[in-house]
Design a protein around this motif. Structure first.
Motif, short mmCIF file in Angstrom:
data_model
loop_
_atom_site.label_atom_id
_atom_site.label_comp_id
_atom_site.label_asym_id
_atom_site.label_seq_id
_atom_site.Cartn_x
_atom_site.Cartn_y
_atom_site.Cartn_z
N ASN A 26 0.70 -1.38 0.20
CA ASN A 26 -0.02 0.00 -0.20
C ASN A 26 0.75 1.48 -0.11
N LEU A 27 2.24 1.18 -0.38
CA LEU A 27 3.09 2.26 -0.35
C LEU A 27 2.89 3.02 -1.65
N ALA A 28 2.24 4.31 -1.73
CA ALA A 28 2.04 4.84 -2.88
C ALA A 28 3.26 6.04 -3.22
N VAL A 29 3.16 6.39 -4.31
CA VAL A 29 4.10 7.36 -4.98
C VAL A 29 3.63 8.49 -5.62
N PRO A 30 3.56 9.75 -5.15
CA PRO A 30 4.14 10.12 -3.87
C PRO A 30 3.20 10.03 -2.57
N SER A 31 3.82 9.73 -1.54
CA SER A 31 3.12 9.72 -0.39
C SER A 31 4.24 10.02 0.76
N LYS A 32 3.49 10.56 2.10
CA LYS A 32 4.45 10.75 3.27
C LYS A 32 4.63 9.53 3.97
N ILE A 33 5.96 9.58 4.60
CA ILE A 33 6.05 8.60 5.35
C ILE A 33 7.06 9.00 6.57
N ARG A 34 6.84 7.98 7.76
CA ARG A 34 7.85 8.66 8.89
C ARG A 34 8.95 7.57 9.18
N MET A 35 9.78 8.06 9.86
CA MET A 35 11.05 7.37 10.26
C MET A 35 10.65 6.18 10.92
N GLY A 36 11.03 4.84 10.73
CA GLY A 36 10.74 3.75 11.53
C GLY A 36 9.49 3.16 11.07
N GLU A 37 8.73 3.55 9.99
CA GLU A 37 7.77 3.03 9.30
C GLU A 37 8.30 1.96 8.30
N ALA A 38 7.67 0.94 7.94
CA ALA A 38 7.89 -0.14 7.08
C ALA A 38 7.84 0.47 5.91
N LEU A 39 9.28 0.15 4.93
CA LEU A 39 8.92 0.43 3.62
C LEU A 39 8.78 -0.91 2.72
N GLY A 40 9.00 -1.95 3.12
CA GLY A 40 9.05 -3.32 2.74
C GLY A 40 9.60 -4.38 3.35
N GLU A 41 9.86 -5.53 2.87
CA GLU A 41 10.46 -6.67 3.59
C GLU A 41 11.16 -7.35 2.55
N TRP A 42 12.09 -8.27 3.11
CA TRP A 42 12.92 -9.17 2.39
C TRP A 42 12.31 -10.56 2.81
N HIS A 43 12.14 -11.34 1.79
CA HIS A 43 12.20 -12.68 1.78
C HIS A 43 13.08 -13.87 1.59
N SER A 44 12.99 -14.91 1.97
CA SER A 44 14.05 -15.82 1.68
C SER A 44 13.91 -16.07 -0.02
N ARG A 45 15.47 -16.13 -0.36
CA ARG A 45 15.73 -16.36 -1.81
C ARG A 45 15.11 -17.62 -2.28
N HIS A 46 15.07 -18.67 -1.09
CA HIS A 46 14.74 -20.05 -1.77
C HIS A 46 13.57 -20.69 -0.66
N GLU A 47 12.76 -21.34 -1.59
CA GLU A 47 11.56 -21.90 -0.61
C GLU A 47 12.30 -23.05 0.29
N GLU A 48 11.63 -23.18 1.61
CA GLU A 48 12.05 -24.10 2.56
C GLU A 48 11.71 -25.50 1.85
N PRO A 49 12.56 -26.43 1.92
CA PRO A 49 12.23 -27.80 1.57
C PRO A 49 10.98 -28.43 2.32
N GLN A 50 10.00 -28.86 1.63
CA GLN A 50 8.67 -29.30 2.39
C GLN A 50 9.23 -30.87 2.96
#
Length: 271
Positions: free
Chosen positions: A245-269
């Motif tokens: 839900n991060l729009a451009v342009p939009s205001k953001i405050r320090m400490g708010e989430a910009l996004g996240e990393w995910h594992s490069r590989h799927e965990e083996p089932q």
């Protein structure tokens, strides 16, 4: 209209000399400048109640401008897989880097190589992700680290002091890579990040918070601007996903989430 834009560009070019910026900085650091603090608060509708101290306790306009905030006003998103905003700002551009090029920032393209001053680290960001974060005079002007990690290098790139507001980015030639910049390179559990602090007109300096530390936790103070400017945040190629839900342009405050990393590989089932 075209003529007026030419005049504005010419005047901006003439006023982008570093000595003028230093002069403005000297005035803002003088004891007499404290008389302008109430007017400054009113002009930019600053929430003075958020400041660490009462406005009357600041000795200069510069000291007020680089004020800290009361504790607890900028909670930092705690998830270790989350990238947080290093500043209070307007997100003016964001996206994937395409073969070393930041595309269409206010109608102009930038290369990673020129933005980082030809650093040998530049190639690491050629297919990464970027955010352009603009700080207006209204904003809180301290810069915090967006991820926990280790600082590998601090680079100072000399340059001009063009405005980095909408006019500057739109009508001046690639100001983000022509202005003075401090670049901080950090390694973290998901790769590397470059925090590019871009100076601007009437900014006397960009300063690191002392004492310098090499190991920092997300949300720690890194540096601060003396008057408004921009941070360009670069991430190397990885499984980073910006907040949906991060729009451009939009205001953001320090400490708010910009996004996240995910594992490069799927965990083996498990079978």
């Amino acid at each position: 209209m075209a003529g007026s834009k030419w005049v504005a560009r010419t005047l901006t070019e003439l006023s982008s000399r570093k000595w003028l910026s230093k002069l403005a900085g000297s005035i803002a650091q003088s004891s007499a400048s404290r008389l302008f603090i109430p007017r400054f608060i009113k002009l930019y509708s600053i929430a003075e109640q958020d400041a660490e101290k009462a406005a009357s306790e600041y000795r200069t306009l510069n000291e007020f401008f680089t004020r800290r905030l009361k504790k607890g006003l900028r909670p930092v998103h705690g998830d270790e897989n989350t990238l947080t905003s290093p500043v209070d700002a307007l997100i003016t551009a964001a996206g994937h880097v395409s073969r070393g090029i930041l595309l269409n920032i206010k109608g102009q393209n930038y290369t990673i190589n020129e933005l980082l001053g030809g650093s040998p680290r530049a190639a690491q960001y050629d297919n990464g992700y970027y955010f352009v974060l603009y700080l207006s005079p209204t904003d809180y002007h301290r810069i915090h680290v967006p991820v926990s990690g280790k600082i590998m290098e601090r680079d100072h790139l000399k340059g001009r002091v063009y405005p980095v507001n909408d006019f500057g980015l739109t009508h001046m030639k690639r100001v983000l890579s022509r202005n003075e910049r401090l670049v901080t390179y950090m390694t973290h559990k998901h790769g590397e990040a470059a925090i590019v602090k871009v100076g601007a007109m009437n900014v006397s300096s960009i300063k690191y918070v002392l004492p310098l530390r090499d190991v920092m936790a997300k949300g720690d103070e890194l540096a601060y601007f003396e008057f408004g400017s921009t941070v360009v945040l670069l991430l190397e190629e990885s499984a980073f996903e910006p907040r949906a839900n991060l729009a451009v342009p939009s205001k953001i405050r320090m400490g708010e989430a910009l996004g996240e990393w995910h594992s490069r590989h799927e965990e083996p089932q498990s079978s």
